[in-house]
Write a protein that holds these residues in place. Structure first.
Motif, PDB file in Angstrom:
ATOM      1  N   PRO A 141       1.031  -1.022  -0.268  1.00  0.00           N
ATOM      2  CA  PRO A 141      -0.096  -0.461   0.629  1.00  0.00           C
ATOM      3  C   PRO A 141       0.922   1.113   0.317  1.00  0.00           C
ATOM      4  O   PRO A 141       2.125   1.464   0.527  1.00  0.00           O
TER       5      PRO A 141
ATOM      6  N   PHE B 220       0.771   5.267   1.102  1.00  0.00           N
ATOM      7  CA  PHE B 220       0.218   6.661   1.699  1.00  0.00           C
ATOM      8  C   PHE B 220       1.110   7.792   1.279  1.00  0.00           C
ATOM      9  O   PHE B 220       2.670   7.546   0.241  1.00  0.00           O
ATOM     10  N   THR B 221       0.476   8.902   1.802  1.00  0.00           N
ATOM     11  CA  THR B 221       0.554  10.282   1.557  1.00  0.00           C
ATOM     12  C   THR B 221       0.604  10.862   2.585  1.00  0.00           C
ATOM     13  O   THR B 221       0.091  10.663   3.276  1.00  0.00           O
TER      14      THR B 221
END
Length: 89
Positions: free
Chosen positions: A75, A77-78
């Motif tokens: 995954p 994310f930011t």
């Protein structure tokens, strides 16, 4: 006991095999089964010269896809702030 941790000073180094991730251009790759001494107190990892040399050779080969033993979904994310235009209605 293998020795003292040079990061935190604890006498808590344990021989383990670890996993580490590397970037190759825009591609993230993972190497599993890396022998290391891991500090039980601070989790710092220490590698012997042979292991470092083998990791450098792998990086120099460019992590050829045909040499991979498995794949994993990762995954993303930011931490960029959400703008008003990108927020859901």
């Amino acid at each position: 006991m293998p020795g003292q941790c040079t990061e935190c000073g604890a006498f808590a180094l344990q021989a383990q095999t670890v996993r580490s991730a590397f970037w190759q251009d825009e591609r993230l790759v993972v190497i599993d089964g890396i022998p290391a001494l891991v500090c039980e107190a601070c989790q710092e990892r220490f590698y012997d010269d042979e292991t470092v040399m083998l990791l450098d050779l792998k990086r120099g080969e460019g992590f050829r896809p045909e040499d991979a033993v498995a794949e994993m979904l990762v995954p993303v994310f930011t931490l960029r702030p959400r703008t008003a235009a990108s927020e859901p209605d």
